[in-house]
Design an enzyme around this catalytic site. Structure first.
Site, short mmCIF file in Angstrom:
data_model
loop_
_atom_site.label_atom_id
_atom_site.label_comp_id
_atom_site.label_asym_id
_atom_site.label_seq_id
_atom_site.Cartn_x
_atom_site.Cartn_y
_atom_site.Cartn_z
N ASP A 1 -11.24 -10.61 -2.32
CA ASP A 1 -10.51 -9.44 -2.67
C ASP A 1 -8.90 -9.53 -2.68
OD1 ASP A 1 -9.92 -6.67 -3.06
OD2 ASP A 1 -12.15 -6.36 -1.68
N HIS B 1 -7.62 -7.05 -1.59
CA HIS B 1 -7.43 -6.25 -0.26
C HIS B 1 -8.37 -6.33 0.75
CE1 HIS B 1 -6.85 -4.03 -4.27
NE2 HIS B 1 -5.64 -3.54 -3.53
N ASP C 1 -14.71 -8.96 -5.39
CA ASP C 1 -14.03 -7.77 -6.07
C ASP C 1 -13.09 -8.59 -6.90
OD1 ASP C 1 -11.87 -5.96 -6.64
OD2 ASP C 1 -12.01 -5.03 -4.73
N GLU D 1 -15.87 -3.61 -8.60
CA GLU D 1 -14.67 -3.00 -9.14
C GLU D 1 -14.29 -3.45 -10.42
OE1 GLU D 1 -13.13 -0.73 -7.58
OE2 GLU D 1 -13.42 -0.93 -5.52
N ASP E 1 -10.83 -7.41 -8.47
CA ASP E 1 -9.27 -7.67 -8.53
C ASP E 1 -8.89 -8.48 -7.64
OD1 ASP E 1 -9.13 -6.78 -5.60
OD2 ASP E 1 -8.98 -4.53 -6.04
N ASP F 1 -10.09 -4.17 2.65
CA ASP F 1 -11.07 -3.19 2.63
C ASP F 1 -11.75 -2.69 4.21
OD1 ASP F 1 -10.83 -3.32 -0.05
OD2 ASP F 1 -12.68 -3.96 -0.53
N HIS G 1 -13.48 2.73 -0.57
CA HIS G 1 -13.46 1.53 -1.04
C HIS G 1 -12.52 0.61 -0.42
CE1 HIS G 1 -9.95 1.27 -3.59
NE2 HIS G 1 -10.37 2.71 -4.26
N HIS H 1 -16.22 -0.62 -4.40
CA HIS H 1 -16.59 -1.73 -3.29
C HIS H 1 -17.13 -1.19 -2.30
CE1 HIS H 1 -15.23 -6.10 -2.45
NE2 HIS H 1 -16.53 -5.82 -2.09
C1 DIR Z 1 -5.70 0.32 0.43
C2 DIR Z 1 -6.03 -0.07 -1.04
N1 DIR Z 1 -5.73 -0.51 1.53
C3 DIR Z 1 -6.61 1.73 0.54
N2 DIR Z 1 -7.19 -0.77 -0.73
C4 DIR Z 1 -7.90 -1.02 -1.77
O1 DIR Z 1 -6.83 2.46 -0.03
O2 DIR Z 1 -7.38 1.43 1.68
N3 DIR Z 1 -9.12 -1.33 -1.62
N4 DIR Z 1 -7.72 -0.65 -3.18
O3 DIR Z 1 -9.72 -1.94 -2.69
MN MN Z 2 -12.59 -4.55 -2.59
MN MN Z 3 -9.56 -5.01 -4.04
MN MN Z 4 -10.76 -1.21 -4.30
#
Ligand code: DIR
Ligand code: MN
Ligand code: MN
Ligand code: MN
Length: 301
Positions: free
Chosen positions: A119, A121, A225, A270, A227, A123, A136, A96
């Site tokens: 998402d 998350h 995303d 993703e 996820d 991001d 990402h 991402h």
């Molecule tokens: C977490 C997870 N906040 C990081 N973030 C993800 O790694 O910064 N984002 N998986 O896609």
């Molecule tokens: Mn993402």
């Molecule tokens: Mn995500």
């Molecule tokens: Mn991610």
């Protein structure tokens, strides 16, 4: 092609050109511009191949910063090129962090655009707040130009191009403490899974659109995303989080945005076919494709 009224309103013209937006199918053999994208893509593939071979030690906490930056820079040019020609760029990924490139490209072609980010998350970590160092988890902070993002190699090309009020999230359920602070401080509109439960997806999408595009006149970039959906829907992804959107809720979002006629760029991100069982991979790829088709209006009557 993007909606005619939007394209016409922007009055985008080709570089150095008297020629205005191409409205016909640009892949038609009669179109002299048809190779523009593929030339860019070929160059992009070469950049990727070359950069992947270079040593790329972390900078601060950031992992693979040179690779991510080069790929995203190239991608932003390709996306911008298509968008400027009135063609909708659809980016299938992939990490991402790529949205740094796609959104930079969209915003260059449509400075008034808004972003809908689907998402689990946010991001929105910065190079200073990221614990994992995974880029990402950071693309949004670069697009907003938050503190700590003015760093090499990204500051060679990423400019702050997105205002916090032009961004809305749906699906959040795994947000780091530092990200929560950033979201609060910048007054960024978020619809978490809690909101989806509370209001239902119909109302959530309506409120999200009312926030970023109240008059329905702004171009929309949708960055999805996979996820955001539940792991039972899309398992082959790097950071699955339970309690996500159902298959229908994910599709509803795409359909509702298609219905606005404002969509100008789409990311489906993703999807990682190296993760999970063969069945999981097949299902996740199918869901990704299906979400993309829904965003392009396939399921609307
Ligand atoms: C977490 C997870 N906040 C990081 N973030 C993800 O790694 O910064 N984002 N998986 O896609
Ligand atoms: Mn993402
Ligand atoms: Mn995500
Ligand atoms: Mn991610």
């Amino acid at each position: 092609p993007v909606p005619k009224d939007l394209a016409a309103e922007k009055g985008v013209s080709l570089k150095g050109g008297e020629k205005t937006l191409v409205r016909e199918d640009p892949t038609s053999p009669a179109d002299p511009d048809r190779t523009v994208g593929s030339q860019d893509e070929a160059a992009g593939a070469k950049v990727l191949e070359y950069v992947q071979r270079l040593p790329d030690p972390p900078i601060g906490n950031m992992k693979k910063p040179r690779l991510v930056s080069s790929v995203c820079e190239k991608l932003s040019e390709v996306v911008k090129g298509y968008a400027e020609r009135g063609v909708m760029p659809v980016t299938l990924g992939g990490d991402h962090s790529l949205a740094m490139g796609t959104i930079a490209g969209s915003m260059a072609a449509y400075p008034e655009a808004c972003v809908i980010w689907i998402d689990a998350h946010a991001d929105i970590n910065t190079p200073l707040t990221t614990d994992t160092g995974n880029l990402h988890g950071c693309p949004v902070s670069f697009l907003l130009g938050l503190e700590g993002t003015d760093v090499a190699p990204f500051n060679g090309w990423v400019k702050p191009c997105l205002k916090p009020e032009r961004l809305v999230y749906i699906g959040l359920r795994d947000v780091d403490p530092a990200e929560k602070r950033i979201l609060r401080e910048n007054n960024i509109k978020c619809f978490t899974m809690h909101d989806v439960d509370k209001y239902g997806i119909g109302k959530v999408v309506q409120m999200a659109l009312a926030h970023v595009n109240p008059r329905g006149e702004r171009p929309v970039h949708l960055s999805f995303d996979v996820d955001a959906t539940d792991p039972s829907v899309a398992a082959s992804t790097g950071t699955p989080v339970r309690g996500g959107l159902t298959f229908r809720e994910g599709h509803y979002i795409c359909e509702a945005i298609a219905e606005t006629g404002c969509l100008v760029a789409l990311d489906i991100m993703e999807v990682n076919p190296t993760l999970g069982s063969e069945n999981a991979v097949e299902q996740t790829v199918a869901v990704g494709c299906s979400l993309a088709r829904a965003a392009l209006g396939e399921t609307l009557l």
